[in-house]
Design a protein around this motif. Structure first.
Motif, PDB file in Angstrom:
ATOM      1  N   UNK A  71       3.236 -51.068 -97.806  1.00 19.27           N
ATOM      2  CA  UNK A  71       4.508 -50.641 -98.377  1.00 19.27           C
ATOM      3  C   UNK A  71       5.193 -49.711 -97.391  1.00 19.27           C
ATOM      4  N   UNK A  72       6.506 -49.746 -97.428  1.00 14.65           N
ATOM      5  CA  UNK A  72       7.338 -48.844 -96.631  1.00 14.65           C
ATOM      6  C   UNK A  72       8.381 -48.244 -97.555  1.00 14.65           C
ATOM      7  N   UNK A  73       8.382 -46.922 -97.651  1.00 18.75           N
ATOM      8  CA  UNK A  73       9.364 -46.206 -98.451  1.00 18.75           C
ATOM      9  C   UNK A  73      10.513 -45.810 -97.527  1.00 18.75           C
ATOM     10  N   UNK A  81      -1.013 -48.768 -96.092  1.00 19.67           N
ATOM     11  CA  UNK A  81      -1.730 -50.021 -96.310  1.00 19.67           C
ATOM     12  C   UNK A  81      -2.284 -49.988 -97.728  1.00 19.67           C
ATOM     13  N   UNK A  82      -2.062 -51.063 -98.496  1.00 24.71           N
ATOM     14  CA  UNK A  82      -2.384 -51.029 -99.919  1.00 24.71           C
ATOM     15  C   UNK A  82      -3.364 -52.121-100.345  1.00 24.71           C
ATOM     16  N   UNK A 370       7.903 -56.730 -84.317  1.00 25.09           N
ATOM     17  CA  UNK A 370       7.122 -55.801 -85.120  1.00 25.09           C
ATOM     18  C   UNK A 370       7.986 -54.718 -85.731  1.00 25.09           C
ATOM     19  N   UNK A 371       9.160 -55.098 -86.237  1.00 24.03           N
ATOM     20  CA  UNK A 371      10.131 -54.106 -86.698  1.00 24.03           C
ATOM     21  C   UNK A 371      10.810 -54.563 -87.989  1.00 24.03           C
ATOM     22  N   UNK A 388       9.476 -49.147 -86.979  1.00 25.83           N
ATOM     23  CA  UNK A 388       8.382 -49.797 -86.263  1.00 25.83           C
ATOM     24  C   UNK A 388       7.088 -49.408 -86.972  1.00 25.83           C
ATOM     25  N   UNK A 389       6.687 -50.181 -87.979  1.00 26.87           N
ATOM     26  CA  UNK A 389       5.609 -49.743 -88.869  1.00 26.87           C
ATOM     27  C   UNK A 389       4.201 -49.833 -88.308  1.00 26.87           C
ATOM     28  N   UNK A 390       4.027 -50.445 -87.139  1.00 29.33           N
ATOM     29  CA  UNK A 390       2.695 -50.510 -86.555  1.00 29.33           C
ATOM     30  C   UNK A 390       1.921 -51.763 -86.927  1.00 29.33           C
TER      31      UNK A 390
END
Length: 401
Positions: A71-73, A81-82, A370-371, A388-390
């Motif tokens: 998830x990204x807030x 990571x969920x 990756x973005x 850029x969440x990795x």
């Protein structure tokens, strides 16, 4: 398939709720067992969730290489990571839950953010994120839902899940259908098979054996405030609520223009709830459906990768095969803005970018880089931020609606 653990919520989040207008119970939620007065149960209270003053958008994504779910807030830029869904290949959402289709079945993730629409006002909630479990489903996953059920349609048939039970962390099937298309709306199910279109109740029992309109080659589903829509090769079926206490939904066809020189719509994308839908029309352009006007419009965009509509009197966003994001006026077909967003997506990529739109921003995932790009679609497609969440965001939905 591996599942993430539920984490504890601070006590302060469990009791925080806004006192709004009295006399309106939280839809789809059970009252706390000891709630005996308005002081004990504030209006809109949901056990285990914190009520917020505005929508709590959350991007839910998957990296198909290892099945990791994230998830990204956007508000905090926090990435988490969920869980994992091995062999994940597609994702759909009903506004709160994300459904990840994979080789081992469909994993159901409670994103922990959602909206309850009470007509004259709404309630916005945030809670923990966790994997509820999994169900069997085939490929080509489509999801719709209402306060009572969520339907999962795929080439393996359709599964109807009890929505209040799902909100309590239990996966309960109310019906398993052979039909590959089942659309939930207004307390009923619209199902399509080779014999035509029928209306069922939410337990899968017939309400109307046949519907006058048919839907050849159904593809694409959407639920809006003006009705539910199912894409067909000759137009779209619109399902609206009937009148009277015992009324059943009304089903009507919105055909393509007679002089249309384009293939049928491939999907129905939109800002959740809004009654303007858009989808690719093969390589010819983009179909736009205005439900209020009962009218299709073909935008001459050329080949596209992704498309979505922002709403009434708002732009349609189109990601071209050249990696440029463009906005169009759906009434005139005029291009109103353009932003060079990414390298041209590979035609043979396993997953393609998508466009997800909320009330303020649009998000476009860019797996090759990756973005995830955040776009202000009200400001000439200004690139507001790039995350850029990795990990590789191959699949993405937005929840909170």
């Amino acid at each position: 398939m591996m599942f993430g653990n539920r984490s504890a919520i601070p006590p302060s989040t469990l009791v925080a709720a806004l006192l709004l207008t009295a006399g309106c119970a939280s839809a789809g939620q059970e009252a706390p067992p000891e709630a005996a007065s308005p002081e004990a149960t504030p209006h809109g209270y949901v056990e285990g969730a914190q009520e917020m003053a505005e929508p709590q958008w959350r991007l839910v994504m998957a990296d198909t290489a290892d099945g990791a779910l994230y998830t990204l807030d956007p508000a905090t830029e926090e990435v988490a990571e969920v869980g994992r869904a091995e062999g994940v290949r597609e994702v759909a959402t009903d506004g709160r839950f994300a459904y990840f289709g994979g080789a081992a079945g469909t994993a159901i993730l409670d994103s922990g953010t959602w909206t309850v629409d009470h007509g004259d006002h709404s309630h916005y909630y945030v809670a923990e994120t966790w994997l509820v479990g999994e169900v069997e489903a085939g490929a080509g996953l489509e999801v719709t839902g209402d306060l009572a059920v969520s339907t999962l349609s795929s080439d393996g048939g359709a599964t109807v899940l009890d929505r209040p039970a799902l909100e309590d962390g239990e996966i309960t099937e109310t019906a398993a259908l052979d039909e590959e298309v089942a659309l939930a709306y207004g307390g009923h199910l619209l199902v399509v098979d080779s014999d035509g279109v029928r209306l069922l109740d939410q337990a899968g029992e017939p309400v109307r054996a046949t519907v006058e309109e048919d839907c050849p080659s159904p593809q694409g589903q959407a639920v809006t405030r003006r009705g539910a829509v199912l894409g067909c090769s000759d137009g779209a079926l619109l399902v609206t609520e009937g009148e009277g206490e015992d009324a059943v939904p009304v089903v009507e066809k919105i055909p393509y223009p007679e002089d249309a020189d384009a293939g049928p719509v491939e999907s129905l994308e939109h800002r959740p709830g809004t009654p303007v839908l858009a989808g690719r029309a093969g390589d010819e352009g983009v179909w736009v459906l205005d439900i209020a006007a009962r009218e299709w419009t073909l935008l001459d965009t050329g080949p596209t990768v992704a498309v979505s509509a922002a709403g009434e009197d708002m732009p349609v966003l189109v990601l071209g095969a050249d990696g440029t994001l463009r906005s169009y006026d759906p009434a005139t077909g005029e291009e109103t803005a353009a932003t060079e967003l990414m390298e041209p997506p590979a035609e043979d990529a396993a997953t393609a970018p998508v466009i997800r739109i909320d009330t303020a921003r649009a998000y476009v995932n860019d797996p090759a880089a990756g973005a995830v790009h955040e776009i202000d679609y009200n400001d000439d497609l200004r690139l507001a931020r790039t995350f850029e969440p990795g990990f590789t965001p191959d699949l993405m939905v937005e929840t909170g609606w």
